[in-house]
Design a protein around this motif. Structure first.
Motif, mmCIF file in Angstrom:
data_model
loop_
_atom_site.group_PDB
_atom_site.id
_atom_site.type_symbol
_atom_site.label_atom_id
_atom_site.label_comp_id
_atom_site.label_asym_id
_atom_site.label_seq_id
_atom_site.Cartn_x
_atom_site.Cartn_y
_atom_site.Cartn_z
ATOM 1 N N ARG A 52 0.702 -1.685 -0.084
ATOM 2 C CA ARG A 52 0.390 -0.377 0.894
ATOM 3 C C ARG A 52 1.146 1.320 -0.043
ATOM 4 N N THR A 53 0.707 2.477 -0.613
ATOM 5 C CA THR A 53 1.256 3.286 -0.815
ATOM 6 C C THR A 53 -0.022 4.775 -0.306
ATOM 7 N N THR A 54 0.945 6.056 0.028
ATOM 8 C CA THR A 54 -0.049 6.723 -0.227
ATOM 9 C C THR A 54 0.086 7.493 -1.238
ATOM 10 N N GLN A 55 -1.009 8.612 -1.597
ATOM 11 C CA GLN A 55 -1.017 9.230 -3.149
ATOM 12 C C GLN A 55 -0.046 9.680 -3.550
ATOM 13 N N PHE A 56 -0.425 9.861 -4.909
ATOM 14 C CA PHE A 56 0.908 10.454 -6.234
ATOM 15 C C PHE A 56 1.211 11.874 -5.702
ATOM 16 N N HIS A 57 1.981 12.736 -6.124
ATOM 17 C CA HIS A 57 2.469 13.832 -5.765
ATOM 18 C C HIS A 57 1.990 14.569 -7.501
ATOM 19 N N ASP A 58 1.572 13.600 -8.768
ATOM 20 C CA ASP A 58 0.498 14.010 -9.568
ATOM 21 C C ASP A 58 -0.555 13.860 -9.137
ATOM 22 N N ALA A 65 6.482 7.631 6.928
ATOM 23 C CA ALA A 65 6.577 8.169 6.082
ATOM 24 C C ALA A 65 8.878 8.101 5.447
ATOM 25 N N VAL A 66 8.444 7.332 4.750
ATOM 26 C CA VAL A 66 9.867 7.069 4.149
ATOM 27 C C VAL A 66 10.425 7.992 2.448
ATOM 28 N N GLY A 67 8.936 8.405 2.538
ATOM 29 C CA GLY A 67 9.679 9.513 0.887
ATOM 30 C C GLY A 67 10.513 9.780 1.267
ATOM 31 N N LYS A 68 11.608 10.266 -0.216
ATOM 32 C CA LYS A 68 12.619 11.774 -0.022
ATOM 33 C C LYS A 68 12.253 12.677 -0.675
ATOM 34 N N ALA A 69 11.265 12.563 -1.949
ATOM 35 C CA ALA A 69 11.546 13.580 -3.073
ATOM 36 C C ALA A 69 10.042 14.020 -1.929
ATOM 37 N N THR A 70 10.260 15.539 -2.131
ATOM 38 C CA THR A 70 9.098 16.135 -1.594
ATOM 39 C C THR A 70 8.322 16.786 -2.589
ATOM 40 N N PHE A 71 7.143 17.262 -2.212
ATOM 41 C CA PHE A 71 5.885 18.241 -3.872
ATOM 42 C C PHE A 71 6.449 18.948 -4.230
ATOM 43 N N GLU A 72 7.491 20.041 -3.219
ATOM 44 C CA GLU A 72 8.065 20.902 -3.640
ATOM 45 C C GLU A 72 9.314 20.132 -4.773
#
Length: 251
Positions: free
Chosen positions: A125-131, A230-237
């Motif tokens: 399972r993943t959270t929503q994508f930036h897109d 919260a393991v992602g590295k690339a932020t929304f910015e």
């Protein structure tokens, strides 16, 4: 060499693990309605037997909010059984067992179908994508004032970071439910909207709006983030800067 069909391999998520698996020397099949030699229609199962014949594992990324994912999964599972496919990896969504949203209800049904299929299985399972998060303020910005759901927090993640994990899971053995993947931070949707406006150079007033319904209440309760993962590295910015070709500046 491992033979792996990736459903949804022409879509936002599926394309990237398909490319990674191919680069690692695997024989990757991308079944879709217009793909040769594996033209497949998951809605009725047409072409599935040929697409999964002789494969080692299936990565199932195909999904649509328009409905029918459970029907498609049923066809895929039955074809996998007929072909004797040993395992199936499925990419799902954080909160499908908590958020009372129609699309999520169907995705949870798909999870159960896979769990009960008798196949070896892995579910991520993943959270929503930036897109996806971008589409919300981007659509609202067409109006002079941007109406956005009040009190909704998002934990979006980069599709590239998500894609690495299915590629890893595809060549591993069945692992059941694996740890979720969440973006680097949980933030208010209005904050993401302001970042979007800065990145695109638009000026709009944001109007938070309280909505009715159980699904909205679930969003306000935070049923869809996974802050402990919260393991992602690339932020929304970071995503915005890459998309629009300009650095995103804080106010």
């Amino acid at each position: 060499m491992t033979t792996i069909p990736v459903t949804g391999g022409t879509g936002t998520l599926g394309r990237q693990p398909a490319d990674r698996l191919r680069a690692e020397g695997n024989d990757v099949r991308v079944p879709s309605r217009h793909s040769q030699p594996y033209a497949v229609d998951l809605r009725d199962g047409t072409g599935l037997d040929a697409a999964v014949a002789g494969v080692d594992t299936i990565v199932h990324c195909a999904s649509t909010p328009r409905g029918g994912d459970d029907t498609a999964a049923g066809h895929l599972i039955e074809a996998a059984k007929r072909a004797g496919v040993p395992r199936l990896a499925y990419i799902s969504i954080v909160g499908v067992d908590r958020l009372p949203l129609g699309y999520y209800t169907v995705e949870r049904r798909v999870e159960r179908m896979i769990e009960d299929s008798g196949l070896g299985w892995t579910i991520l399972r993943t959270t929503q994508f930036h897109d996806l998060v971008l589409r919300i303020p981007d659509g609202a910005a067409r109006l002079p004032v941007m109406p956005l759901p009040a009190g909704v927090r998002m934990q979006s993640i980069d599709t590239g970071e998500v894609a690495d994990r299915p590629a890893e899971l595809a060549v591993a053995g069945p692992a059941g439910r694996v740890p979720e993947l969440g973006g680097s931070e949980v933030r208010e949707l209005t904050e993401s909207a302001r970042a979007c406006l800065r990145a695109t150079g638009r000026k709009r007033r944001i109007l938070p709006v309280r909505l009715a319904g159980k699904a909205y209440a679930g969003y306000r309760r935070g049923e869809h983030p996974t802050p402990e993962r919260a393991v992602g590295k690339a932020t929304f910015e970071d995503f915005l800067a890459q998309r629009f070709g300009r650095p995103e500046r804080s106010e």
